[in-house]
Design a protein around this motif. Structure first.
Motif, PDB file in Angstrom:
ATOM      1  N   GLN A   1      33.103  49.247  40.892  1.00 50.42           N
ATOM      2  CA  GLN A   1      33.623  48.602  39.684  1.00 50.42           C
ATOM      3  C   GLN A   1      34.939  47.878  39.987  1.00 50.42           C
ATOM      4  O   GLN A   1      35.161  46.750  39.561  1.00 50.42           O
ATOM      5  N   GLU A   2      35.777  48.564  40.739  1.00 52.96           N
ATOM      6  CA  GLU A   2      37.086  47.988  41.069  1.00 52.96           C
ATOM      7  C   GLU A   2      36.944  46.769  41.975  1.00 52.96           C
ATOM      8  O   GLU A   2      37.651  45.770  41.811  1.00 52.96           O
TER       9      GLU A   2
ATOM     10  N   GLU B   1      34.434  44.745  42.153  1.00 51.68           N
ATOM     11  CA  GLU B   1      33.922  43.631  41.339  1.00 51.68           C
ATOM     12  C   GLU B   1      35.085  42.984  40.575  1.00 51.68           C
ATOM     13  O   GLU B   1      35.222  41.768  40.515  1.00 51.68           O
ATOM     14  N   LEU B   2      35.945  43.864  40.031  1.00 49.34           N
ATOM     15  CA  LEU B   2      37.087  43.378  39.264  1.00 49.34           C
ATOM     16  C   LEU B   2      38.064  42.598  40.154  1.00 49.34           C
ATOM     17  O   LEU B   2      38.581  41.546  39.754  1.00 49.34           O
TER      18      LEU B   2
ATOM     19  N   LEU C   1      37.027  39.209  40.502  1.00 53.59           N
ATOM     20  CA  LEU C   1      37.184  38.429  39.266  1.00 53.59           C
ATOM     21  C   LEU C   1      38.629  38.003  39.037  1.00 53.59           C
ATOM     22  O   LEU C   1      38.888  36.979  38.418  1.00 53.59           O
ATOM     23  N   VAL C   2      39.583  38.802  39.526  1.00 56.22           N
ATOM     24  CA  VAL C   2      40.985  38.431  39.284  1.00 56.22           C
ATOM     25  C   VAL C   2      41.586  37.643  40.448  1.00 56.22           C
ATOM     26  O   VAL C   2      42.782  37.383  40.456  1.00 56.22           O
ATOM     27  N   GLY C   3      40.742  37.268  41.416  1.00 57.04           N
ATOM     28  CA  GLY C   3      41.207  36.329  42.442  1.00 57.04           C
ATOM     29  C   GLY C   3      41.630  36.950  43.755  1.00 57.04           C
ATOM     30  O   GLY C   3      42.437  36.361  44.479  1.00 57.04           O
ATOM     31  N   ALA C   4      41.081  38.122  44.089  1.00 59.77           N
ATOM     32  CA  ALA C   4      41.405  38.706  45.393  1.00 59.77           C
ATOM     33  C   ALA C   4      40.662  37.950  46.488  1.00 59.77           C
ATOM     34  O   ALA C   4      39.519  37.536  46.290  1.00 59.77           O
ATOM     35  N   THR C   5      41.305  37.760  47.611  1.00 61.08           N
ATOM     36  CA  THR C   5      40.639  37.089  48.737  1.00 61.08           C
ATOM     37  C   THR C   5      39.700  38.098  49.402  1.00 61.08           C
ATOM     38  O   THR C   5      39.829  39.307  49.187  1.00 61.08           O
TER      39      THR C   5
END
Lengths: 252, 296
Positions: free
Chosen positions: B202-203, B205-206, B209-213
Motif C-alpha cells: 500500500q505504501e 503504491e502511495l 502516486l506522490v512522486g517518488a523516483t
C-alpha cells in the motif's frame, strides 16, 4: 514581469480523449478540455459520469485508450515509467478513497509527500503543523489515520495532496464527508493555494461548492461534456463565498 | 546525503516490519557462509599442507647397474624433457651405501661385512612443487618405468593418491557448499524482500502516486539485501573463527603431541572477499525480487 499581459499558460490540455475499460465500458468519450494556469475548474456530474476517470488520466494513474493528454508541458501518454515522478510532483491529488496508510500517524501520512522530494525534517514538521492548523487537525498530529473519522481522513488526504505546493491540484470529492464549517476550511485552503499560483480541478457532487462561483463549471454525463460555463472575469476570485473569514484567518 | 538518510530510515523500517523473516534470513545466510567458509578453509589449508609435503616429494628410479656417464646424460635428457621435473640427481651405489649408513647412525655396525655395492644405483627425480604434479606423478612414474635399465620406480604412491583424493573431495565439497551459499542467500533474501514488498504494498503504491523516483523506492530494498548479506557473512565468519579457535585450543600442546602447526585462518583479503561475495549475492536476490514484484 507583468504576468497579466502574458497569455495564460496551458496547464492541462486534453484532446479527444477516450477511455474504455475492459471489456467495453466507455468511461470517457472524446473529451477535449483546456485548463490554464491558476484556473479553478469544477467538474460535476452524476456518479459514473467520468469525473474520477478524468482526474486519473491527468495524473497518469490510467492511460487513455485514445487521444492526447498534456499536463504541465508533459505528454502524459508518452512519459516513460521512470519519469512519472516528474509529473506526480507537479500534480497533487486528493483521492476519493483517501489512500492513507492506516497504521501510520497523520503527520507521517502527510510527510510522505514531502519526504519523496527530500525536504529537510524541520521544513516537513513546519509544513505539517501549518496544514493541520488550517484544516483544524492539530490535535490529531500523532493519531493513527485508521483511528480518524472519515471527515478527518479526508482532510489528511487533502493536506497530503497540497503539502509540497503542487502546480496542479486534483481533488476528487474533497468535501464529501465534511460539515459546512470544515468544507469552508478546505475551500479556503484551496483558495489560498490558488492565490499562490496553483491550478485546481475539483470533481464534486456538492452543488453548494460551485453555486454562484465565478469559476468554470464543467458538467459530465456518460463520459462526455454535457455543458460548460465560462469563468466570470470580474467576479470575486474567492472560491467559496462563505469562506472569506476563514481565508483571512489562514492567509499570511 | 538526504537521500541516504531517507533510504536508511526506510530500510530499517522494512527490517523492523518483517523482523521474524529477517531473523530467519540472517540465520540462513550465516549458516551458509559458515558451511562454505569451513570447507574452503579446510581446502586451502590442505593445499598448503600439500605444497609443504611436495617439497620433500621425489621419485626414486632404481637402476639395475650404475650407469656410465654417456648413459647418465641420456637419462638426464629423457627425464628433463618433462616440464614437471625440477631437477634430477644420480646416486651411485657407494653414495647410497653412505646414506644408508648415516641413516642407521649408531646402528651402522649392522652393515659390517655387507658389500659396499649391495644397494642399487638410482636416479632421484624432484618434480616441480605444485599440487597438479601430484596428479600427474603416476603417469610420469609409469613413463620412467619404461626406460631401459630401470628396475623399479618408488614414491609415496599410496599416500599421494589418498592425499590427492582428499584434496579432490574437498574441492568438490567446497564447490557444492559454494553453490549452496549462492542458492540459499539469493533465494532466502529474494523471499524476505518479497514479504517486505507485500507488507508495504500500500505504501509503495502511495509513494509512486506522490512522486517518488524508482531509486527512492528501490534503494531501501537493495540496502536491506546488502545488510542481510553483510551481517550474515560477518556472523558466519565470526562463528567459524570461534570454531577455529576452539579446535586450535583442543589440539594445542607440547610439540611432541599431535598439533596443527600449518592450519591457519583466512587472510584479511579472503575475509573481505567472502563478505563482499555474500553481500553481492544478497543484493542480486533483492534486485530480482524487486524486478519481479515491483516492476521497476
Amino acid at each position: 514581469m507583468n504576468l497579466e499581459c502574458s497569455p495564460p499558460a496551458t496547464m492541462i490540455d486534453l484532446i479527444k480523449v477516450s477511455k474504455i475499460y475492459p471489456p467495453d465500458v466507455q468511461a470517457i468519450s472524446d473529451i477535449s478540455l483546456t485548463v490554464t494556469k491558476k484556473e479553478i475548474v469544477f467538474l460535476t456530474g452524476v456518479s459514473g459520469a467520468g469525473k474520477t476517470t478524468l482526474l486519473r488520466l491527468i495524473s497518469r494513474m490510467e492511460k487513455p485508450t485514445k487521444g492526447m493528454v498534456d499536463v504541465a508541458g508533459m505528454d502524459v501518454i508518452k512519459l516513460p515509467e521512470r519519469d512519472i515522478h516528474l509529473l506526480r510532483r507537479k500534480v497533487g491529488m486528493a483521492y476519493q478513497d483517501f489512500k492513507l496508510l492506516p497504521e501510520r500517524t497523520v503527520a507521517d501520512n502527510i510527510a510522505i509527500a514531502l519526504e519523496v522530494v527530500y525536504c529537510p525534517r524541520s521544513v516537513i514538521e513546519k509544513r505539517i503543523r501549518e496544514l493541520l492548523e488550517q484544516l483544524d487537525l492539530v490535535r490529531k498530529y500523532n493519531t493513527r489515520t485508521g483511528d480518524l473519522s472519515r471527515g478527518e481522513q479526508q482532510r489528511v488526504s487533502i493536506a497530503r495532496a497540497v503539502a509540497n505546493y503542487p502546480e496542479i491540484i486534483l481533488a476528487d470529492e474533497p468535501t464529501g464527508n465534511l460539515d459546512a464549517e470544515t468544507t469552508a476550511r478546505v475551500m479556503a485552503l484551496f483558495t489560498q493555494l490558488n492565490h499562490k499560483g496553483a491550478t485546481l480541478l475539483i470533481a464534486t457532487h456538492d452543488r453548494s461548492l460551485f453555486q454562484d462561483t465565478p469559476h468554470r463549471i464543467i458538467e459530465l454525463r456518460s463520459g462526455r461534456i454535457l455543458s460548460q460555463s465560462e469563468a466570470r472575469e470580474n467576479d470575486s476570485d474567492d472560491l467559496f463565498e462563505t469562506a472569506p473569514s476563514l481565508l483571512e484567518e489562514i492567509e499570511p | 546525503m538526504r537521500f541516504w538518510i531517507v533510504t536508511i530510515r526506510h530500510a530499517c523500517r522494512n527490517m523492523l516490519l518483517t523482523w521474524k523473516a529477517q531473523g530467519m534470513t540472517l540465520f540462513t545466510v550465516s549458516l551458509s557462509v559458515l558451511i562454505f567458509s569451513f570447507f574452503y578453509l579446510v581446502y586451502i589449508n590442505a593445499l598448503h599442507v600439500g605444497e609443504k609435503l611436495g617439497d620433500d616429494l621425489r621419485l626414486v628410479v632404481y637402476l639395475d647397474e650404475e650407469p656410465a656417464p654417456p648413459l647418465q646424460e641420456e637419462y638426464r635428457r629423457r627425464i628433463l624433457k618433462f616440464d614437471q621435473v625440477d631437477r634430477i640427481e644420480f646416486i651411485g651405489q657407494e653414495q647410497a651405501y653412505k646414506r644408508f649408513e648415516q641413516i642407521l647412525g649408531k646402528n651402522s655396525d649392522v652393515l659390517a661385512g655387507v658389500p659396499i655395492d649391495f644397494l642399487p644405483a638410482s636416479i632421484e627425480v624432484y618434480p616441480v612443487r605444485t599440487l597438479d604434479s601430484l596428479a600427474r606423478i603416476k603417469r610420469f612414474s609409469d613413463y620412467l618405468q619404461t626406460m631401459p635399465g630401470v628396475i623399479k620406480v618408488q614414491y609415496g604412491k599410496e599416500w599421494i593418491e589418498r592425499f590427492y583424493a582428499f584434496i579432490q573431495l574437498m574441492r568438490i565439497i567446497t564447490l557444492l557448499s559454494g553453490s549452496l551459499l549462492i542458492m540459499t542467500t539469493t533465494f532466502m533474501v529474494a523471499h524476505t524482500i518479497r514479504l517486505t514488498l507485500f507488507a508495504r504494498q500500500q505504501e509503495l503504491e502511495l509513494l509512486r502516486l506522490v512522486g517518488a523516483t524508482n531509486n527512492y523506492i528501490r534503494t531501501p530494498f537493495l540496502l536491506e539485501g546488502a545488510l542481510q548479506g553483510g551481517i550474515g557473512a560477518c556472523c558466519g565468519l565470526g562463528a567459524l573463527l570461534l570454531l577455529y579457535n576452539w579446535i586450535s585450543l583442543q589440539f594445542a600442546g607440547p610439540p611432541t603431541t599431535m598439533s596443527l602447526p600449518t592450519f591457519a585462518f583466512f587472510e584479511w583479503p579472503v575475509v573481505v572477499a567472502i563478505i563482499g561475495l555474500a553481500t553481492l549475492l544478497c543484493i542480486v536476490g533483492s534486485f530480482s525480487a524487486i524486478r519481479r514484484f515491483l516492476h521497476l
